[in-house]
Scaffold this motif. Structure first.
Motif, PDB file in Angstrom:
ATOM      1  N   ASP A 246       0.866  -1.179  -0.093  1.00 24.29           N
ATOM      2  CA  ASP A 246       0.060   0.216   0.017  1.00 24.29           C
ATOM      3  C   ASP A 246       1.118   1.348   0.039  1.00 24.29           C
ATOM      4  O   ASP A 246       0.388   2.310  -0.375  1.00 24.29           O
ATOM      5  N   THR A 247       2.170   1.016   0.264  1.00 18.00           N
ATOM      6  CA  THR A 247       3.098   2.350   0.458  1.00 18.00           C
ATOM      7  C   THR A 247       3.410   2.629  -1.117  1.00 18.00           C
ATOM      8  O   THR A 247       4.219   3.695  -1.473  1.00 18.00           O
ATOM      9  N   ALA A 248       3.348   1.690  -1.988  1.00 20.33           N
ATOM     10  CA  ALA A 248       3.609   1.920  -3.501  1.00 20.33           C
ATOM     11  C   ALA A 248       2.826   2.555  -4.339  1.00 20.33           C
ATOM     12  O   ALA A 248       1.354   2.649  -3.659  1.00 20.33           O
ATOM     13  N   ASN A 249       2.894   3.319  -5.218  1.00 20.39           N
ATOM     14  CA  ASN A 249       1.893   4.016  -6.049  1.00 20.39           C
ATOM     15  C   ASN A 249       0.716   2.860  -6.572  1.00 20.39           C
ATOM     16  O   ASN A 249      -0.533   3.545  -6.589  1.00 20.39           O
ATOM     17  N   SER A 250       1.279   1.802  -7.044  1.00 21.97           N
ATOM     18  CA  SER A 250       0.088   0.888  -7.552  1.00 21.97           C
ATOM     19  C   SER A 250       0.505  -0.541  -7.164  1.00 21.97           C
ATOM     20  O   SER A 250       1.756  -0.825  -6.978  1.00 21.97           O
ATOM     21  N   GLU A 251      -0.390  -1.664  -7.236  1.00 17.60           N
ATOM     22  CA  GLU A 251       0.104  -2.890  -7.259  1.00 17.60           C
ATOM     23  C   GLU A 251       1.019  -3.388  -8.492  1.00 17.60           C
ATOM     24  O   GLU A 251       1.868  -4.058  -8.228  1.00 17.60           O
ATOM     25  N   GLU A 252       0.834  -2.656  -9.451  1.00 15.22           N
ATOM     26  CA  GLU A 252       1.338  -2.866 -10.821  1.00 15.22           C
ATOM     27  C   GLU A 252       2.819  -2.569 -10.780  1.00 15.22           C
ATOM     28  O   GLU A 252       3.748  -3.226 -11.167  1.00 15.22           O
ATOM     29  N   GLU A 253       2.937  -1.482  -9.973  1.00 14.79           N
ATOM     30  CA  GLU A 253       4.609  -0.698  -9.717  1.00 14.79           C
ATOM     31  C   GLU A 253       5.027  -1.917  -8.801  1.00 14.79           C
ATOM     32  O   GLU A 253       6.454  -2.143  -9.256  1.00 14.79           O
ATOM     33  N   VAL A 254       4.636  -2.359  -7.915  1.00 15.32           N
ATOM     34  CA  VAL A 254       5.330  -3.686  -7.048  1.00 15.32           C
ATOM     35  C   VAL A 254       5.695  -4.713  -7.810  1.00 15.32           C
ATOM     36  O   VAL A 254       6.599  -5.467  -7.965  1.00 15.32           O
ATOM     37  N   LYS A 255       4.730  -5.256  -8.869  1.00 18.61           N
ATOM     38  CA  LYS A 255       4.852  -6.387  -9.384  1.00 18.61           C
ATOM     39  C   LYS A 255       6.130  -6.058 -10.476  1.00 18.61           C
ATOM     40  O   LYS A 255       6.581  -7.084 -10.870  1.00 18.61           O
ATOM     41  N   SER A 256       5.965  -4.941 -11.258  1.00 18.85           N
ATOM     42  CA  SER A 256       6.964  -4.611 -12.110  1.00 18.85           C
ATOM     43  C   SER A 256       8.586  -4.507 -11.344  1.00 18.85           C
ATOM     44  O   SER A 256       9.369  -5.070 -11.909  1.00 18.85           O
ATOM     45  N   ASP A 257       8.510  -3.976 -10.006  1.00 17.60           N
ATOM     46  CA  ASP A 257       9.777  -4.203  -9.338  1.00 17.60           C
ATOM     47  C   ASP A 257      10.244  -5.596  -9.103  1.00 17.60           C
ATOM     48  O   ASP A 257      11.457  -5.665  -9.350  1.00 17.60           O
ATOM     49  N   LEU A 258       9.290  -6.252  -8.677  1.00 15.93           N
ATOM     50  CA  LEU A 258       9.632  -7.612  -8.673  1.00 15.93           C
ATOM     51  C   LEU A 258      10.015  -8.408  -9.911  1.00 15.93           C
ATOM     52  O   LEU A 258      11.105  -9.143  -9.697  1.00 15.93           O
ATOM     53  N   GLU A 259       9.400  -8.049 -10.976  1.00 20.35           N
ATOM     54  CA  GLU A 259       9.886  -8.934 -12.277  1.00 20.35           C
ATOM     55  C   GLU A 259      11.524  -8.245 -12.426  1.00 20.35           C
ATOM     56  O   GLU A 259      12.126  -8.852 -13.128  1.00 20.35           O
ATOM     57  N   ARG A 260      11.714  -6.953 -12.359  1.00 21.15           N
ATOM     58  CA  ARG A 260      12.897  -6.331 -12.607  1.00 21.15           C
ATOM     59  C   ARG A 260      14.199  -7.169 -11.808  1.00 21.15           C
ATOM     60  O   ARG A 260      15.053  -7.585 -12.281  1.00 21.15           O
ATOM     61  N   ILE A 261      13.680  -7.469 -10.507  1.00 21.80           N
ATOM     62  CA  ILE A 261      14.718  -8.131  -9.526  1.00 21.80           C
ATOM     63  C   ILE A 261      14.910  -9.689  -9.868  1.00 21.80           C
ATOM     64  O   ILE A 261      15.948  -9.921  -9.721  1.00 21.80           O
ATOM     65  N   LYS A 262      13.899 -10.102 -10.543  1.00 17.65           N
ATOM     66  CA  LYS A 262      14.015 -11.493 -10.774  1.00 17.65           C
ATOM     67  C   LYS A 262      15.063 -11.638 -11.983  1.00 17.65           C
ATOM     68  O   LYS A 262      15.805 -12.591 -12.206  1.00 17.65           O
ATOM     69  N   GLN A 263      15.271 -10.386 -12.819  1.00 15.42           N
ATOM     70  CA  GLN A 263      16.234 -10.602 -13.842  1.00 15.42           C
ATOM     71  C   GLN A 263      17.807 -10.246 -13.328  1.00 15.42           C
ATOM     72  O   GLN A 263      18.569 -10.210 -14.045  1.00 15.42           O
ATOM     73  N   ASP A 264      17.723  -9.699 -12.293  1.00 14.94           N
ATOM     74  CA  ASP A 264      19.261  -9.643 -11.649  1.00 14.94           C
ATOM     75  C   ASP A 264      19.852 -10.960 -11.441  1.00 14.94           C
ATOM     76  O   ASP A 264      19.527 -11.979 -11.049  1.00 14.94           O
ATOM     77  N   ASP A 265      21.107 -10.960 -12.046  1.00 13.27           N
ATOM     78  CA  ASP A 265      21.913 -12.258 -12.202  1.00 13.27           C
ATOM     79  C   ASP A 265      22.087 -12.854 -10.703  1.00 13.27           C
ATOM     80  O   ASP A 265      22.080 -14.098 -10.525  1.00 13.27           O
ATOM     81  N   LYS A 266      22.159 -11.873  -9.830  1.00 12.37           N
ATOM     82  CA  LYS A 266      22.228 -12.495  -8.350  1.00 12.37           C
ATOM     83  C   LYS A 266      21.141 -13.108  -7.765  1.00 12.37           C
ATOM     84  O   LYS A 266      21.303 -14.026  -6.904  1.00 12.37           O
ATOM     85  N   PHE A 267      19.988 -12.757  -8.350  1.00 15.35           N
ATOM     86  CA  PHE A 267      18.862 -13.683  -7.903  1.00 15.35           C
ATOM     87  C   PHE A 267      18.177 -14.793  -8.651  1.00 15.35           C
ATOM     88  O   PHE A 267      17.500 -15.402  -8.205  1.00 15.35           O
ATOM     89  N   LYS A 268      18.843 -14.743  -9.972  1.00 15.84           N
ATOM     90  CA  LYS A 268      18.398 -15.901 -10.614  1.00 15.84           C
ATOM     91  C   LYS A 268      18.849 -17.213 -10.120  1.00 15.84           C
ATOM     92  O   LYS A 268      19.918 -17.256  -9.727  1.00 15.84           O
ATOM     93  N   ASP A 269      18.161 -18.339  -9.983  1.00 12.79           N
ATOM     94  CA  ASP A 269      18.443 -19.530  -9.475  1.00 12.79           C
ATOM     95  C   ASP A 269      18.843 -19.492  -8.091  1.00 12.79           C
ATOM     96  O   ASP A 269      19.312 -20.505  -7.436  1.00 12.79           O
ATOM     97  N   THR A 270      18.472 -18.365  -7.451  1.00 12.33           N
ATOM     98  CA  THR A 270      18.948 -18.532  -6.002  1.00 12.33           C
ATOM     99  C   THR A 270      17.615 -18.151  -5.446  1.00 12.33           C
ATOM    100  O   THR A 270      16.998 -19.280  -4.947  1.00 12.33           O
TER     101      THR A 270
END
Length: 646
Positions: A246-270
């Motif tokens: 609820d502190t984000a501008n929208s739920e879509e913004e949170v989901k977008s951030d989540l998808e971006r983090i998933k592409q981070d090499d450090k987080f892939k397969d971890t």
């Protein structure tokens, strides 16, 4: 999910009660107390849910929503109000219990320095002490109090806070009837005693929630905590709750951030893998709704309510989605196995009793068969026993040696399966290592690579399956060898020998199979090995080796690490097989000895008294009829119980 589990659990408890009351399945080693003890263990069996996360991730608010239906039991603030291990359990009356450090732990804290040389006691404890007299009267003790006084034990300004190691909260929330919830300290907690308690609880948990703040989702501190504390935990147990959406501008913004983090090499397969589960939550909505229902909204609550309503989170905080996912994880990780284990035990009580009854029937039939023999046949049988008695006992030792050879062959199969499985994993990891371009890739990924490779290949399960199948095949073949050999030596009735062997070895065979099967499905075994692996890599990267981009050394380290885990796997399964082998062969020897003694007694009695009288024969036949009725009654009861619990 939990409702369905509870229904199945209650059916099993009812079945235990019926079995204990009827007495129909009582046999050697299985009586009313055994059944009541099993029922008690099932009734008291609890799931453990661990909660972790950084401060300001809204962990306390999330717990209030998830566990207490929004009631603000745990105080929420920017200050570390719950920076203690907090165990939350069921009780009819709410209360808290604070457990203080022991005197030895207190003295150790005084000398403890963190990895940066910072003095923990001087910097973190001394500034919060308000009443030094608590040290003298509190250390080594526990104190109970009202829940509303929780702040005195966990808040920065609490009177007892500096001296408290853990807190237990008791509450009549329905979800706690079968669930222990453990709220762990913030991820930056430098207290080594609390840190160890955190590791212990997370190691025992059946599911774990990691709370991350939507505004700084899965940052470096989150990554470090998950790697240090949750790495060894099976991925299937872990849930990431992105809270405060609820502190984000929208739920879509949170989901977008989540998808971006998933592409981070450090987080892939971890943190992000096929088994990872994520839930977006606005737990504050449930707390405000609880306050509104009880007429306790203040200006701040009204302000936040408007924001939640505007963003569409007030009526749907997503906490119910999290609750359902937790229930699913609990049932899948422990509940299904628990139900299956008790169901199997109950059904096996009938099989155990049937074997005992079949043994009694075979014994009576053997007496009838012997009773019709002529004096000449009796004399010949006695002479055969006397002539072969030495061979009978010698054969026991020969059979024991033969079974040892079979066990050795089974161990070799386990060894071969272990080597084969680990060789494939070893090759995969070495190839993965050489695919990385930088030491940072390796530093962030190699521990997770080992973890994922072991989980994905289900090594423990596959090797235990090999052991189980080999055991079943060899045990059955060996029992028939025993029966044939013993019959040939003695001339005794084969049915008697077969039923006696099956009866006397039932428990040892069942225990052997169950223990191997338990290893095959045990997440705990995997987690223990992964925990050892985590410690290995943490030590390795603390050395100079870890600072060199030298893949040959890392390749050697992978070999060493896998060798350690391979030995754990191999030894664990081989030990289970070996520790039951002696009990099994002792059951064989007991069966042989009892058959020999029983027949010798029969022969001698008939030799002295003559053949059984018609009335004695009739009495034995009547007992055999009674046994047939007993078996029919047992079978009918079995079908009733089976219908109820399956």
């Amino acid at each position: 999910m939990l409702e369905n589990f509870n229904a199945k659990k209650q059916k099993l408890l009812d079945a235990y009660a019926r079995l204990a009351k009827s007495g129909l399945v009582f046999s050697d080693g299985l009586d009313e107390n055994t059944l009541k003890d099993r029922a008690s263990k099932l009734e008291n069996e609890e799931f453990i849910l661990a909660i972790a996360g950084q401060m300001k991730a809204g962990k306390s608010t999330l717990l209030n929503a998830l566990v207490f239906g929004g009631e603000p039991i745990l105080p929420a603030d920017d200050t570390p109000l719950t920076a203690k291990i907090t165990e939350i359990r069921y009780a009819k009356q709410p209360k808290l219990k604070a457990n203080f450090y022991s005197k030895d732990e207190w003295e150790t804290l005084k000398t403890y320095k963190d990895e940066n040389g910072r003095e923990f006691f001087k910097n973190d404890i001394v500034p919060t002490i308000k009443d030094k007299s608590v040290e003298a009267r509190g250390l080594g003790t526990s104190k109970e109090d009202k829940i509303e006084n929780l702040g005195e034990y966990v808040a920065n300004k609490g009177l007892y806070t500096p001296f408290v190691k853990t807190v237990e909260i008791y509450h009549p929330s329905e979800i706690l009837r079968q669930l222990i919830v453990v709220d762990t300290p913030g991820t930056n907690d430098s207290n080594k005693f609390r840190s160890q308690v955190t590791l212990d609880w997370i190691g025992r948990c059946d599911a774990a929630i990691y709370a991350s703040y939507a505004g700084r989702m899965l940052d470096e501190n989150d990554y470090k905590f998950i790697t240090n504390y949750l790495l060894h935990l099976a991925s299937s147990k872990r849930i990431i709750a992105v809270n405060k959406i609820d502190t984000a501008n929208s739920e879509e913004e949170v989901k977008s951030d989540l998808e971006r983090i998933k592409q981070d090499d450090k987080f892939k397969d971890t943190i992000f893998n096929d088994k990872s589960k994520f839930v977006l939550t606005a737990a504050l909505a449930d707390v405000i709704k609880f306050k509104e229902k009880n007429g306790k909204l203040d200006e701040d609550d009204e302000f936040y309510k408007k924001k939640l309503v505007k963003k569409g989170f007030y009526e749907n905080s997503r906490v119910e989605e999290l609750r359902e996912l937790v229930a699913k994880k609990l049932v899948e990780n422990k509940g299904d196995d628990l139900i299956a284990s008790h169901t199997d035990f109950i059904m096996q009580t009938f099989e155990r009793k049937k074997r005992e009854i079949d043994d009694r029937r075979a014994s009576l039939q053997n007496a009838l068969n012997v009773s019709v023999k002529s004096n000449e046949e009796i004399e010949a049988s006695i002479k055969k026993i006397e002539a072969n008695i030495e061979q009978i006992y010698q054969s026991q030792n020969e059979l024991a040696n033969e079974f040892d050879e079979r066990i050795s062959d089974i161990q070799d199969e386990i060894e071969g399966a272990t080597v084969d499985k680990f060789e494939k994993v070893r090759k995969f990891l070495i190839d993965k290592l050489y695919s990385y371009n930088s030491i940072n890739d390796i530093r962030y990924r190699i521990e997770w690579d080992v973890k994922n490779a072991l989980e994905d290949n289900a090594i423990f399960k596959e090797i235990a399956k090999v052991a189980r199948e080999s055991l079943e095949e060899n045990i059955e073949a060996f029992k028939y060898e025993v029966i044939a050999k013993f019959e040939k030596i003695t001339g005794f009735d084969q049915t008697l020998i077969e039923n006696r062997v099956n009866h006397k070895t039932f428990t040892s065979v069942k225990d052997m199979q169950d223990q191997v099967s338990a290893l095959a499905i045990s997440n705990r075994t995997v987690e223990n090995a992964l925990s050892d692996s985590t410690r290995f890599w943490q030590r390795w990267f603390d050395t100079e080796k870890g600072k060199e981009n030298y893949k040959a050394k890392l390749s050697s380290a992978i070999q060493d690490n896998l060798a350690q885990i391979q030995n754990i796997v191999k030894d664990k399964i081989k030990n289970v097989v070996s520790q039951n082998a002696d009990e099994f062969i002792n059951g064989i020897k007991t069966a042989m000895r009892e058959c020999e003694e029983e027949n010798r007694k029969l022969y001698e009695e008939i030799s002295v008294k003559g053949q059984l009288k018609s009335t004695e024969v009739a009495a034995i036949k009547e007992r055999i009829k009674d046994i047939k009725l007993e078996l029919e009654g047992l079978d009918k009861f079995k079908n009733e119980i089976e219908t109820e619990i399956k």
